[in-house]
Design a protein around this motif. Structure first.
Motif, PDB file in Angstrom:
ATOM      1  N   LYS A  67       0.838  -1.209   0.000  1.00 50.66           N
ATOM      2  CA  LYS A  67       0.000   0.000   0.000  1.00 50.66           C
ATOM      3  C   LYS A  67       0.872   1.257   0.000  1.00 50.66           C
ATOM      4  O   LYS A  67       0.615   2.209  -0.739  1.00 50.66           O
ATOM      5  CB  LYS A  67      -0.918   0.015   1.222  1.00 50.66           C
ATOM      6  CG  LYS A  67      -2.075  -0.919   1.141  1.00 50.66           C
ATOM      7  CD  LYS A  67      -2.907  -0.831   2.421  1.00 50.66           C
ATOM      8  CE  LYS A  67      -3.943  -1.931   2.490  1.00 50.66           C
ATOM      9  NZ  LYS A  67      -4.656  -1.931   3.782  1.00 50.66           N
ATOM     10  N   THR A  68       1.899   1.249   0.839  1.00 52.30           N
ATOM     11  CA  THR A  68       2.810   2.399   0.911  1.00 52.30           C
ATOM     12  C   THR A  68       3.534   2.600  -0.416  1.00 52.30           C
ATOM     13  O   THR A  68       3.637   3.725  -0.919  1.00 52.30           O
ATOM     14  CB  THR A  68       3.827   2.214   2.048  1.00 52.30           C
ATOM     15  OG1 THR A  68       3.114   2.079   3.275  1.00 52.30           O
ATOM     16  CG2 THR A  68       4.807   3.362   2.130  1.00 52.30           C
ATOM     17  N   THR A 118       2.585   1.654  -3.361  1.00 51.83           N
ATOM     18  CA  THR A 118       1.619   2.093  -4.366  1.00 51.83           C
ATOM     19  C   THR A 118       1.321   3.586  -4.200  1.00 51.83           C
ATOM     20  O   THR A 118       1.210   4.318  -5.196  1.00 51.83           O
ATOM     21  CB  THR A 118       0.340   1.251  -4.270  1.00 51.83           C
ATOM     22  OG1 THR A 118       0.687  -0.132  -4.464  1.00 51.83           O
ATOM     23  CG2 THR A 118      -0.680   1.665  -5.306  1.00 51.83           C
ATOM     24  N   THR A 119       1.220   4.041  -2.964  1.00 46.95           N
ATOM     25  CA  THR A 119       1.018   5.473  -2.708  1.00 46.95           C
ATOM     26  C   THR A 119       2.207   6.278  -3.219  1.00 46.95           C
ATOM     27  O   THR A 119       2.034   7.322  -3.855  1.00 46.95           O
ATOM     28  CB  THR A 119       0.799   5.734  -1.201  1.00 46.95           C
ATOM     29  OG1 THR A 119      -0.361   5.017  -0.785  1.00 46.95           O
ATOM     30  CG2 THR A 119       0.639   7.205  -0.907  1.00 46.95           C
ATOM     31  N   LYS A 160       4.135   5.504  -5.626  1.00 49.40           N
ATOM     32  CA  LYS A 160       4.051   5.491  -7.087  1.00 49.40           C
ATOM     33  C   LYS A 160       2.960   6.453  -7.565  1.00 49.40           C
ATOM     34  O   LYS A 160       3.176   7.228  -8.500  1.00 49.40           O
ATOM     35  CB  LYS A 160       3.778   4.070  -7.572  1.00 49.40           C
ATOM     36  CG  LYS A 160       3.785   3.927  -9.071  1.00 49.40           C
ATOM     37  CD  LYS A 160       3.566   2.475  -9.471  1.00 49.40           C
ATOM     38  CE  LYS A 160       3.383   2.385 -10.965  1.00 49.40           C
ATOM     39  NZ  LYS A 160       3.078   1.038 -11.405  1.00 49.40           N
ATOM     40  N   ASP A 161       1.801   6.398  -6.926  1.00 49.39           N
ATOM     41  CA  ASP A 161       0.698   7.279  -7.317  1.00 49.39           C
ATOM     42  C   ASP A 161       1.049   8.754  -7.131  1.00 49.39           C
ATOM     43  O   ASP A 161       0.617   9.606  -7.920  1.00 49.39           O
ATOM     44  CB  ASP A 161      -0.567   6.948  -6.516  1.00 49.39           C
ATOM     45  CG  ASP A 161      -1.147   5.588  -6.873  1.00 49.39           C
ATOM     46  OD1 ASP A 161      -0.764   5.014  -7.915  1.00 49.39           O
ATOM     47  OD2 ASP A 161      -1.983   5.090  -6.081  1.00 49.39           O
ATOM     48  N   ASN A 162       1.822   9.064  -6.105  1.00 48.48           N
ATOM     49  CA  ASN A 162       2.227  10.449  -5.824  1.00 48.48           C
ATOM     50  C   ASN A 162       3.459  10.876  -6.618  1.00 48.48           C
ATOM     51  O   ASN A 162       3.961  11.972  -6.420  1.00 48.48           O
ATOM     52  CB  ASN A 162       2.503  10.630  -4.325  1.00 48.48           C
ATOM     53  CG  ASN A 162       1.259  10.507  -3.496  1.00 48.48           C
ATOM     54  OD1 ASN A 162       0.147  10.654  -3.990  1.00 48.48           O
ATOM     55  ND2 ASN A 162       1.440  10.227  -2.214  1.00 48.48           N
ATOM     56  N   LYS A 163       3.965   9.986  -7.450  1.00 43.58           N
ATOM     57  CA  LYS A 163       5.148  10.250  -8.286  1.00 43.58           C
ATOM     58  C   LYS A 163       6.423  10.440  -7.455  1.00 43.58           C
ATOM     59  O   LYS A 163       7.385  11.025  -7.920  1.00 43.58           O
ATOM     60  CB  LYS A 163       4.935  11.457  -9.208  1.00 43.58           C
ATOM     61  CG  LYS A 163       3.718  11.347 -10.093  1.00 43.58           C
ATOM     62  CD  LYS A 163       3.902  10.265 -11.115  1.00 43.58           C
ATOM     63  CE  LYS A 163       2.699  10.253 -12.060  1.00 43.58           C
ATOM     64  NZ  LYS A 163       2.510   8.998 -12.688  1.00 43.58           N
ATOM     65  N   THR A 164       6.417   9.921  -6.219  1.00 44.84           N
ATOM     66  CA  THR A 164       7.648   9.916  -5.422  1.00 44.84           C
ATOM     67  C   THR A 164       8.640   8.945  -6.050  1.00 44.84           C
ATOM     68  O   THR A 164       9.836   9.183  -6.064  1.00 44.84           O
ATOM     69  CB  THR A 164       7.343   9.507  -3.963  1.00 44.84           C
ATOM     70  OG1 THR A 164       6.352  10.392  -3.447  1.00 44.84           O
ATOM     71  CG2 THR A 164       8.581   9.538  -3.103  1.00 44.84           C
ATOM     72  N   GLU A 168       8.811   6.130  -9.622  1.00 45.40           N
ATOM     73  CA  GLU A 168       8.112   5.780 -10.855  1.00 45.40           C
ATOM     74  C   GLU A 168       7.505   4.382 -10.755  1.00 45.40           C
ATOM     75  O   GLU A 168       6.431   4.123 -11.259  1.00 45.40           O
ATOM     76  CB  GLU A 168       9.061   5.851 -12.054  1.00 45.40           C
ATOM     77  CG  GLU A 168       9.121   7.220 -12.706  1.00 45.40           C
ATOM     78  CD  GLU A 168       9.800   8.256 -11.817  1.00 45.40           C
ATOM     79  OE1 GLU A 168       9.284   9.372 -11.771  1.00 45.40           O
ATOM     80  OE2 GLU A 168      10.825   7.962 -11.176  1.00 45.40           O
ATOM     81  N   ASP A 169       8.224   3.481 -10.114  1.00 47.96           N
ATOM     82  CA  ASP A 169       7.741   2.102 -10.015  1.00 47.96           C
ATOM     83  C   ASP A 169       8.552   1.380  -8.941  1.00 47.96           C
ATOM     84  O   ASP A 169       9.480   1.958  -8.346  1.00 47.96           O
ATOM     85  CB  ASP A 169       7.887   1.389 -11.357  1.00 47.96           C
ATOM     86  CG  ASP A 169       6.863   0.277 -11.544  1.00 47.96           C
ATOM     87  OD1 ASP A 169       6.143  -0.062 -10.574  1.00 47.96           O
ATOM     88  OD2 ASP A 169       6.777  -0.266 -12.651  1.00 47.96           O
TER      89      ASP A 169
END
Length: 161
Positions: A44-45, A47-48, A50-54, A56-57
């Motif tokens: 979950k962390t 994925t967050t 990645k979603d926040n663009k901190t 890329e993958d």
């Protein structure tokens, strides 16, 4: 598939040996529960992030390693000293990938019912040790001192030019 290894199929299953194997399975199941909760939160962390663009993958790797300090067992597997795993499952697929509860609750025992352990519930980790580790005999399984479950994360950052 059940091992064809002679040492695996011809073995004296005393009550003490059966209880040792059962105890290993119980400990593995408890550890699966503990690691699953951690792995779920970790994903979950990630994925967050990645979603926040901190990042890329990310890659999320899992590995199961089995160890013994039994010198005879280590020697059978070609090790001169303990510290090396007698078995590794480098693509251990237990955690992540949105596994549902049935994966964690299924009985992974492939032994026939007439086997002394044929009616035992086996967790997935025990299944890997007994049915994926073709080089391990029952004697080797009894010699297991520790099992490591490694979770490794590779954070990926891309730079476009």
């Amino acid at each position: 598939m059940i091992k064809k290894n002679k040492a695996f199929t011809k073995f004296n299953f005393t009550e003490t040996r059966l209880n040792r194997i059962r105890a290993l399975n119980t400990k593995l199941k408890l550890e699966e529960t503990r690691v699953r909760a951690f792995a779920d939160e970790l994903i979950k962390t990630l994925t967050t992030f990645k979603d926040n663009k901190t990042i890329e993958d990310f890659n999320f790797e899992r590995c199961l390693s089995v160890f013994t300090s039994n010198m005879a067992c280590n020697k059978r597997h070609g090790f001169k000293e303990d510290g090396d795993p007698i078995y590794e499952e480098p693509y251990f697929s237990l955690f992540g990938d949105n596994k549902d509860d049935t994966f964690y609750n299924d009985n992974w025992n492939e032994l026939p019912p007439e086997h002394p352990l044929g009616n035992e519930y086996f967790c997935y980790s025990m299944h890997c040790i007994l049915f994926h580790a073709h080089e391990l005999s029952w004697q080797d399984v009894l010699a297991i001192d520790s099992v490591w479950i490694d979770l490794k994360v590779d954070y990926q950052f891309f730079i476009d030019l």
